[in-house]
Design a protein around this motif. Structure first.
Motif, PDB file in Angstrom:
ATOM      1  N   PRO A 238      16.778  -0.119  29.051  1.00  0.00           N
ATOM      2  CA  PRO A 238      17.517  -1.079  29.114  1.00  0.00           C
ATOM      3  C   PRO A 238      16.998  -1.970  29.279  1.00  0.00           C
ATOM      4  O   PRO A 238      16.548  -3.464  29.157  1.00  0.00           O
ATOM      5  N   VAL A 239      15.100  -1.928  29.924  1.00  0.00           N
ATOM      6  CA  VAL A 239      13.691  -3.137  29.515  1.00  0.00           C
ATOM      7  C   VAL A 239      13.684  -3.279  27.966  1.00  0.00           C
ATOM      8  O   VAL A 239      13.237  -4.652  28.033  1.00  0.00           O
ATOM      9  N   ARG A 240      13.538  -2.544  27.691  1.00  0.00           N
ATOM     10  CA  ARG A 240      13.225  -2.667  25.749  1.00  0.00           C
ATOM     11  C   ARG A 240      14.355  -4.020  25.312  1.00  0.00           C
ATOM     12  O   ARG A 240      14.175  -4.069  24.087  1.00  0.00           O
ATOM     13  N   GLN A 241      14.900  -3.187  25.880  1.00  0.00           N
ATOM     14  CA  GLN A 241      16.829  -3.558  25.106  1.00  0.00           C
ATOM     15  C   GLN A 241      16.784  -5.316  25.303  1.00  0.00           C
ATOM     16  O   GLN A 241      16.830  -6.197  24.721  1.00  0.00           O
ATOM     17  N   GLU A 242      16.105  -5.496  26.967  1.00  0.00           N
ATOM     18  CA  GLU A 242      15.977  -7.123  27.525  1.00  0.00           C
ATOM     19  C   GLU A 242      14.972  -8.100  26.355  1.00  0.00           C
ATOM     20  O   GLU A 242      15.177  -8.605  26.302  1.00  0.00           O
ATOM     21  N   ARG A 243      13.863  -6.663  26.409  1.00  0.00           N
ATOM     22  CA  ARG A 243      12.818  -7.707  25.496  1.00  0.00           C
ATOM     23  C   ARG A 243      13.406  -7.641  23.869  1.00  0.00           C
ATOM     24  O   ARG A 243      12.692  -8.880  23.652  1.00  0.00           O
ATOM     25  N   LEU A 244      13.817  -6.552  23.604  1.00  0.00           N
ATOM     26  CA  LEU A 244      14.670  -7.105  22.380  1.00  0.00           C
ATOM     27  C   LEU A 244      15.780  -7.917  21.529  1.00  0.00           C
ATOM     28  O   LEU A 244      15.214  -8.711  21.391  1.00  0.00           O
ATOM     29  N   ASN A 245      16.149  -8.588  22.606  1.00  0.00           N
ATOM     30  CA  ASN A 245      17.216  -9.559  23.152  1.00  0.00           C
ATOM     31  C   ASN A 245      16.745 -10.915  23.173  1.00  0.00           C
ATOM     32  O   ASN A 245      17.241 -11.716  22.153  1.00  0.00           O
TER      33      ASN A 245
END
Length: 253
Positions: A238-245
């Motif tokens: 979830p954190v990685r997804q937010e940073r990638l987005n």
């Protein structure tokens, strides 16, 4: 401290069509660090696949240099490059290129025996990897035409890893796969990376990109973004997804 396994200096690739020059890669200075899981993203036509082919020695640049540790790839003959790739590199592409007249297992053994003449050792490793990608023994004796797309891609992953390459290059390795097969392929590549193999992957897929610790964003043949995502863990998505987005929004993806 990490060292660069692969680096480019003023890398350029130009194509000429009908007398018009198209500059696909423009003066790229890139360092791929040993043990990294590097993901290359960008819109269609940005030069991603051209860059992957240049980095892997599959295609020669128009200008500039590519260094793999102590080897200057841009100075090697085609024959020497072929031997170099066989020993040091693994390749995974959307088009699998398994030999139609050979079974899955024989396809993999043929690649492995080019580097290691110990057939027993190569066969043992092949079977271990085939089990890791969840291809059962029944599939090992099949011919490529008898495999599903997901099965063929998983066989392709095994072929890429059979010689324990220093670096694996992949072009949209999950692009034609369903979710279950994608997860299997990504898990195997992530585990290989944890064991020290460097990965360089071109993808449009967010789920694939999340496995990387470094994201390079290519636009019009130039690197315009470089994101450090840190090491992948299953509970950090979830954190990685937010940073990638956020990163891709900045890149106007």
């Amino acid at each position: 401290m990490k060292k660069a396994i692969l680096r480019t200096e003023k890398l350029c690739k130009t194509y000429s069509t009908g007398g018009i020059q198209q500059h696909v890669l423009k003066n790229l200075d890139i360092s791929i660090m040993e043990g990294d899981f590097t993901v290359i993203m960008g819109s269609s036509g940005s030069g991603k696949t051209t860059l992957l082919y240049a980095l892997s020695g599959m295609d020669k640049p128009s200008l500039g240099e590519i260094h793999f540790e102590g080897h200057k790839l841009t100075s090697m003959s085609n024959d020497k490059l072929a031997i170099f790739r066989r020993i040091h590199c693994g390749f995974v592409f959307q088009q699998i290129y398994l030999l139609d007249h050979m079974t899955v297992l024989d396809n993999i053994l043929a690649s492995g025996l080019l580097v290691n003449k110990n057939r027993q050792a190569v066969a043992a490793k092949a079977k271990q990897l085939l089990e890791a990608v969840q291809l059962n023994e029944e599939s090992w004796a099949k011919f490529p035409s008898q495999l599903s797309g997901g099965e063929a891609q998983r066989a392709g992953i095994v072929r890429a890893l059979i010689n324990s390459p220093r670096i694996v290059f992949a072009d949209e390795p999950t692009g034609a796969l369903n979710s279950a097969s994608s997860n299997i392929v990504l898990d195997v590549m992530t585990e290989a990376n944890r064991q020290g193999q460097s990965m360089v992957i071109v993808t449009h897929d967010h789920k694939t990109a999340l496995r990387g610790n470094r994201i390079l964003y290519l636009r019009d043949g130039m690197i315009c973004g470089d994101l450090d995502l840190g090491e992948y863990t299953s509970d950090s998505s979830p954190v990685r997804q937010e940073r990638l987005n956020f990163f891709l929004a900045e890149m106007e993806w």
